[in-house]
Design an enzyme around this catalytic site. Structure first.
Site, PDB file in Angstrom:
ATOM      1  N   ASP A  43      -5.452 -10.966 -15.151  1.00  0.00           N
ATOM      2  CA  ASP A  43      -4.891  -9.801 -15.822  1.00  0.00           C
ATOM      3  C   ASP A  43      -3.590 -10.250 -16.501  1.00  0.00           C
ATOM      4  O   ASP A  43      -3.070 -11.340 -16.220  1.00  0.00           O
ATOM      5  CB  ASP A  43      -4.639  -8.711 -14.778  1.00  0.00           C
ATOM      6  CG  ASP A  43      -3.987  -7.478 -15.360  1.00  0.00           C
ATOM      7  OD1 ASP A  43      -4.361  -7.074 -16.477  1.00  0.00           O
ATOM      8  OD2 ASP A  43      -3.097  -6.912 -14.702  1.00  0.00           O
ATOM      9  N   ILE A  44      -3.032  -9.410 -17.372  1.00  0.00           N
ATOM     10  CA  ILE A  44      -1.782  -9.762 -18.047  1.00  0.00           C
ATOM     11  C   ILE A  44      -0.607  -8.949 -17.517  1.00  0.00           C
ATOM     12  O   ILE A  44       0.262  -9.466 -16.821  1.00  0.00           O
ATOM     13  CB  ILE A  44      -1.906  -9.580 -19.580  1.00  0.00           C
ATOM     14  CG1 ILE A  44      -2.922 -10.563 -20.155  1.00  0.00           C
ATOM     15  CG2 ILE A  44      -0.550  -9.795 -20.243  1.00  0.00           C
ATOM     16  CD1 ILE A  44      -3.109 -10.451 -21.662  1.00  0.00           C
ATOM     17  N   ASP A  45      -0.567  -7.658 -17.848  1.00  0.00           N
ATOM     18  CA  ASP A  45       0.590  -6.825 -17.515  1.00  0.00           C
ATOM     19  C   ASP A  45       0.703  -6.608 -16.015  1.00  0.00           C
ATOM     20  O   ASP A  45      -0.245  -6.155 -15.363  1.00  0.00           O
ATOM     21  CB  ASP A  45       0.484  -5.477 -18.234  1.00  0.00           C
ATOM     22  CG  ASP A  45       0.564  -5.639 -19.740  1.00  0.00           C
ATOM     23  OD1 ASP A  45       1.679  -5.770 -20.260  1.00  0.00           O
ATOM     24  OD2 ASP A  45      -0.505  -5.651 -20.386  1.00  0.00           O
ATOM     25  N   ASP A 221      -3.045  -6.725 -10.643  1.00  0.00           N
ATOM     26  CA  ASP A 221      -2.049  -5.895  -9.972  1.00  0.00           C
ATOM     27  C   ASP A 221      -2.356  -4.412  -9.997  1.00  0.00           C
ATOM     28  O   ASP A 221      -1.609  -3.608  -9.438  1.00  0.00           O
ATOM     29  CB  ASP A 221      -0.685  -6.085 -10.667  1.00  0.00           C
ATOM     30  CG  ASP A 221      -0.654  -5.385 -12.020  1.00  0.00           C
ATOM     31  OD1 ASP A 221       0.157  -4.460 -12.205  1.00  0.00           O
ATOM     32  OD2 ASP A 221      -1.468  -5.734 -12.898  1.00  0.00           O
TER      33      ASP A 221
END
Length: 271
Positions: A43-45, A221
């Protein structure tokens, strides 16, 4: 391989003292020490980047793209980005690097790092888009993000808006049956095409040649990542949580994005 053990004394800790999250991270590290090939899904954010007030104000740590590029190369290309952002936005954040990717929770996909981005679902109807925008305007403080194959309504600037947003969007569901689903994230409510999720995206990406005969490891997250964790686990892999607004440090494998980046930095040394 010895460097990993030295930098992660976790491996010398008694199993009875490890919580489930730490144990999962430890098991992945043990696989890498054997070595056992893994496929990495990120994932990124909130995972690679700290959260920001709006999606456009995130800070990208220097060297992040290059680090991911090195890890991807040493994994023989078996690294994919699995994000709620459109893939084009992910590319902008991680330029000049590009990776295999699923964007908008799997509603669009790129199956090779140098390939084209393919939408997997038609855009929402003009009538639905109009009603969603009207709903957003009726709730001052919400920030609308049109992702092409999905819409995100961010309320980080006004956290008290959550219930109002959900109620307003739920009133649209009978008017557009079977056309969209509502997915909650970190101070965001997303309107997505029915049938698409990060779990479905991970299963599709894991079937690509680059990920063949590899243990899938998903790091994320958010609540939307739970389906991807389950997908990885059903394929004999692991879902590693990053602590933040959704997962406590007790249940997470990483304390935050800085911990993830530190882990990736050490990962490149053992691959």
């Amino acid at each position: 391989m010895q460097d990993w053990k030295e930098e992660y004394p976790l491996h010398g800790t008694k199993a009875s003292q490890l919580n489930q999250a730490t144990s999962a991270r430890s098991r992945v590290e043990q696989l890498l020490l054997k070595p056992t090939p893994i496929g990495l899904f990120l994932d990124i954010d909130g995972t690679l980047l700290d959260m920001a007030l709006t999606p456009s104000t995130v800070h990208v740590p220097p060297g992040l793209a290059e680090l991911l590029g090195i890890v991807a190369t040493r994994l023989s290309g078996a690294l994919a980005i699995v994000t709620g952002r459109p893939i084009a936005e992910a590319d902008e954040l991680l330029r000049p690097m590009k990776f295999i990717a699923a964007g908008v929770h799997g509603a669009e996909m790129r199956t090779t790092a140098t390939g084209e981005i393919t939408p997997l679902t038609p855009s929402f109807s003009p009538a639905l888009l109009r009603d969603i925008r009207i709903a957003a305007i009726s709730i001052p403080g919400a920030v609308t993000e049109d992702k092409g194959t999905g819409i995100a309504l961010h309320y980080r600037l006004a956290p008290e808006l959550r219930d109002s947003l959900l109620i307003t969007l739920e009133t649209l569901m009978p008017k557009y049956p079977g056309q969209f689903t509502i997915c909650e994230g970190r101070k965001v409510v997303e309107i997505l095409p029915v049938g698409f999720s990060k779990g479905r995206a991970l299963r599709k990406l894991a079937s690509l040649p680059e990920f063949a005969n590899r243990v899938p490891v998903m790091i994320g997250d958010d609540i939307a990542d739970l389906d991807a964790f389950r997908a990885a686990e059903t394929m004999g892999g692991f879902g590693l949580k990053v602590a933040g607004e959704n997962f406590s440090k007790n249940e997470a494998s990483f304390t935050g994005p800085a911990d993830v980046l530190g882990w990736l930095t050490n990962l490149r040394k053992v691959l």
